[in-house]
Scaffold this active site. Structure first.
Site, PDB file in Angstrom:
ATOM      1  N   ARG A   1       0.821  -1.415  -0.039  1.00  0.00           N
ATOM      2  CA  ARG A   1       0.091  -0.169   0.140  1.00  0.00           C
ATOM      3  C   ARG A   1       0.834   1.114   0.046  1.00  0.00           C
ATOM      4  O   ARG A   1       2.106   1.112   0.139  1.00  0.00           O
ATOM      5  CB  ARG A   1      -0.811   0.188   1.221  1.00  0.00           C
ATOM      6  CG  ARG A   1      -0.138  -0.214   2.223  1.00  0.00           C
ATOM      7  CD  ARG A   1      -0.387   0.508   3.691  1.00  0.00           C
ATOM      8  NE  ARG A   1      -0.228   1.800   3.414  1.00  0.00           N
ATOM      9  CZ  ARG A   1       0.942   2.456   3.721  1.00  0.00           C
ATOM     10  NH1 ARG A   1       1.995   1.968   3.745  1.00  0.00           N
ATOM     11  NH2 ARG A   1       0.369   4.046   3.601  1.00  0.00           N
ATOM     12  N   GLY A   2       0.248   2.487   0.020  1.00  0.00           N
ATOM     13  CA  GLY A   2       0.817   3.546  -0.389  1.00  0.00           C
ATOM     14  C   GLY A   2       1.147   3.674  -1.876  1.00  0.00           C
ATOM     15  O   GLY A   2       1.437   2.718  -2.456  1.00  0.00           O
ATOM     16  N   ALA A   3       0.890   5.029  -2.265  1.00  0.00           N
ATOM     17  CA  ALA A   3       0.644   5.249  -3.542  1.00  0.00           C
ATOM     18  C   ALA A   3       1.917   4.887  -4.540  1.00  0.00           C
ATOM     19  O   ALA A   3       1.767   3.910  -5.339  1.00  0.00           O
ATOM     20  CB  ALA A   3       0.355   6.725  -4.056  1.00  0.00           C
TER      21      ALA A   3
ATOM     22  N   ARG B   1      -7.635  -0.709  -6.945  1.00  0.00           N
ATOM     23  CA  ARG B   1      -7.814   0.430  -6.088  1.00  0.00           C
ATOM     24  C   ARG B   1      -8.019   1.618  -6.977  1.00  0.00           C
ATOM     25  O   ARG B   1      -7.057   1.689  -7.840  1.00  0.00           O
ATOM     26  CB  ARG B   1      -6.560   0.521  -4.948  1.00  0.00           C
ATOM     27  CG  ARG B   1      -6.712  -0.207  -4.054  1.00  0.00           C
ATOM     28  CD  ARG B   1      -5.685  -0.033  -2.813  1.00  0.00           C
ATOM     29  NE  ARG B   1      -6.524   1.064  -1.943  1.00  0.00           N
ATOM     30  CZ  ARG B   1      -5.774   1.531  -1.023  1.00  0.00           C
ATOM     31  NH1 ARG B   1      -4.379   1.234  -1.126  1.00  0.00           N
ATOM     32  NH2 ARG B   1      -6.415   2.213  -0.095  1.00  0.00           N
TER      33      ARG B   1
ATOM     34  N   GLN C   1      -2.519   3.099   9.908  1.00  0.00           N
ATOM     35  CA  GLN C   1      -1.140   3.205   9.007  1.00  0.00           C
ATOM     36  C   GLN C   1      -0.128   3.886   9.913  1.00  0.00           C
ATOM     37  O   GLN C   1       0.984   3.599   9.719  1.00  0.00           O
ATOM     38  CB  GLN C   1      -1.311   3.820   7.672  1.00  0.00           C
ATOM     39  CG  GLN C   1      -2.016   2.682   6.829  1.00  0.00           C
ATOM     40  CD  GLN C   1      -3.704   3.131   6.753  1.00  0.00           C
ATOM     41  OE1 GLN C   1      -4.086   3.666   7.572  1.00  0.00           O
ATOM     42  NE2 GLN C   1      -4.209   2.983   5.452  1.00  0.00           N
TER      43      GLN C   1
ATOM     44  N   ASP D   1      -1.979  10.641  -2.534  1.00  0.00           N
ATOM     45  CA  ASP D   1      -2.219   9.637  -3.579  1.00  0.00           C
ATOM     46  C   ASP D   1      -2.524  10.102  -4.926  1.00  0.00           C
ATOM     47  O   ASP D   1      -2.659   9.510  -6.059  1.00  0.00           O
ATOM     48  CB  ASP D   1      -3.533   8.861  -2.965  1.00  0.00           C
ATOM     49  CG  ASP D   1      -3.293   8.162  -1.638  1.00  0.00           C
ATOM     50  OD1 ASP D   1      -3.030   8.458  -0.393  1.00  0.00           O
ATOM     51  OD2 ASP D   1      -2.848   6.935  -1.929  1.00  0.00           O
TER      52      ASP D   1
ATOM     53  N   ASN E   1      -5.478  12.527  -0.037  1.00  0.00           N
ATOM     54  CA  ASN E   1      -4.521  11.746   0.753  1.00  0.00           C
ATOM     55  C   ASN E   1      -5.293  11.081   1.701  1.00  0.00           C
ATOM     56  O   ASN E   1      -6.487  11.257   1.766  1.00  0.00           O
ATOM     57  CB  ASN E   1      -3.281  12.456   1.425  1.00  0.00           C
ATOM     58  CG  ASN E   1      -2.114  11.668   2.394  1.00  0.00           C
ATOM     59  OD1 ASN E   1      -1.753  10.732   1.399  1.00  0.00           O
ATOM     60  ND2 ASN E   1      -1.836  11.961   3.222  1.00  0.00           N
TER      61      ASN E   1
HETATM   62  O1  MRU Z   1      -4.699   3.361   1.825  1.00  0.00           O
HETATM   63  P1  MRU Z   1      -3.144   3.565   1.759  1.00  0.00           P
HETATM   64  O2  MRU Z   1      -2.548   3.039   2.978  1.00  0.00           O
HETATM   65  O3  MRU Z   1      -2.425   3.198   0.637  1.00  0.00           O
HETATM   66  O4  MRU Z   1      -3.091   5.254   1.819  1.00  0.00           O
HETATM   67  C1  MRU Z   1      -1.875   5.666   1.624  1.00  0.00           C
HETATM   68  C2  MRU Z   1      -1.688   6.880   1.825  1.00  0.00           C
HETATM   69  O5  MRU Z   1      -2.786   7.877   1.944  1.00  0.00           O
HETATM   70  C3  MRU Z   1      -0.440   7.776   1.883  1.00  0.00           C
HETATM   71  O6  MRU Z   1      -0.168   8.808   2.549  1.00  0.00           O
HETATM   72  C4  MRU Z   1       0.118   8.049   0.370  1.00  0.00           C
HETATM   73  O7  MRU Z   1      -0.135   7.105  -0.530  1.00  0.00           O
HETATM   74  C5  MRU Z   1       1.300   8.487   0.205  1.00  0.00           C
HETATM   75  S1  MRU Z   1       2.685   7.179   0.401  1.00  0.00           S
HETATM   76  C6  MRU Z   1       4.124   7.932   0.038  1.00  0.00           C
END
Ligand code: MRU
Length: 361
Positions: A53-55, A96, A203, A244, A254
């Protein structure tokens, strides 16, 4: 930049280039388990369930996933190979909706295939493997650059608030919002970091505190509703978060809760920074209203972390949007690998992309 947090490899290809290897983030901080995924359905599930996870990490996983999806293709001509690739791309793209890096990485893989279309199928496959590795390598370079720009905005011995996890676990390495924290740690800045727990999937609590503590950074966990208190106490001098998707006007999606933090920061006169690789900036999305916000299973709010349901099981509606949009007017600056964009973002983001183009990307 070396420390214990970087021993954890978020996402990679295995040595035989035959499996996607991810650190299963749903188990952290209690268990460090690596999954070796070869089936498309398992890769899709890993992205959907936030095992990866995380963009940026989602983009890297999708790049590897697209390569693996056609690696064993029996196609003998470029047209049928492309058709198979397009199916794989469409499937992974459905995992997603909000993080633009997913689509960015899949588009990069497609462009690579098309650029190599005249070659033999084994050569096209090899080009796709190289491209997938380059997506990760580019992300690591990007995060280092973002860290240097972000650090230039910071003073030693200050407090930083962050929301969600925009750390090494969310990227190829170093993180976006955490990159300056790691650099500062190395250079004796003595930051005090406050991590919002980030309801409902935690997270911040499970991942951000885990990786910052591993690196020896001074980190304090707070519930989301404590951000105002630590700001009012004068403990926070800046807010750094990831994103994101950044729209062309600077509106930024985000993790849910980010926009509230930005409004609080505005209230207390604290600078609010978005750390954004250009792969997360979507100039084809005009404003935040055009960003598709993912909604997830209501059980994440009422049941997931509890022994018993924490809401009546009938007669109560649950709304679970997992991202929100921070209006550009609450954002002090957007920090990219090609420099720092300041308002008006509709102009400064174009400048960033001009710099990227001039640098040959
Ligand atoms: O649902 P997630 O855990 O994938 O969401 C992640 C976030 O919102 C992060 O802040 C974003 O992707 C930036 S990661 C460098």
């Amino acid at each position: 930049m070396e420390n214990k947090a970087f021993d954890l490899e978020t996402v990679s290809l295995d040595d035989k280039n035959s499996a996607l290897v991810i650190l299963d983030q749903t188990l952290l901080p209690n268990e460090v388990l690596y999954l070796h995924l070869t089936e498309q359905a398992d890769i899709w599930e890993a992205i959907y369930e936030l095992r990866v996870r995380g963009a940026p990490a989602i983009g890297i996983a999708a790049g590897y996933g697209a390569y693996l999806g056609v690696k064993n293709s029996k196609a003998t001509d470029a047209d049928s190979f492309y058709k198979e690739f397009s199916e794989v791309k469409k499937y992974l793209a459905s995992s997603r909706p909000t993080a633009v890096n997913l689509f960015w990485a899949l588009d990069k893989m497609e462009a690579c295939l098309l650029a190599n279309r005249g070659k033999s199928i084994p050569e096209i496959k090899e080009a796709l493997r190289v491209q997938s590795e380059e997506i990760k390598a580019e992300d690591i370079r990007t995060n280092k650059a973002i860290g240097e720009y972000a650090l230039s905005l910071l003073q030693p011995n200050t407090g930083i608030l962050t929301h969600c996890n925009a750390g090494t676990l969310a990227t190829g390495k170093y993180g976006t919002a955490t990159s300056a924290m790691y650099l500062g740690q190395e250079r004796g800045y003595n930051f005090k970091v406050f991590a919002d727990e980030t309801r409902p999937l935690l997270q911040g609590a499970r991942l951000t505190t885990f990786e910052l503590a591993q690196a020896g950074v001074d980190v304090t966990l707070i519930c989301d509703n404590m951000a105002s208190t630590v700001m009012r106490n004068g403990w926070i001098q800046s807010v750094f978060v990831g994103c994101d998707r950044v729209a062309a006007n600077g509106d930024t999606a985000n993790k849910i809760g980010t926009s509230g933090v930005a409004i609080l920061a505005h209230n207390y006169g604290i600078p609010f920074y978005i750390c954004a690789p250009t792969s997360t900036i979507d100039m084809n999305t005009p404003t935040g209203w055009d960003i598709h916000i993912e909604e997830r299973n209501p059980d994440e709010v009422s049941k997931k972390w509890y022994e018993k349901p924490m809401a009546p099981e009938t007669g109560v509606k649950i709304f679970n949007p997992v991202f929100d949009v921070t209006d550009a007017r609450f954002i002090t600056a957007i920090i990219t690998e090609f420099g720092i964009a300041r308002p008006p973002f509709s102009l400064s983001l174009k400048e960033i992309f001009k710099k990227k183009k001039d640098a040959g990307y």
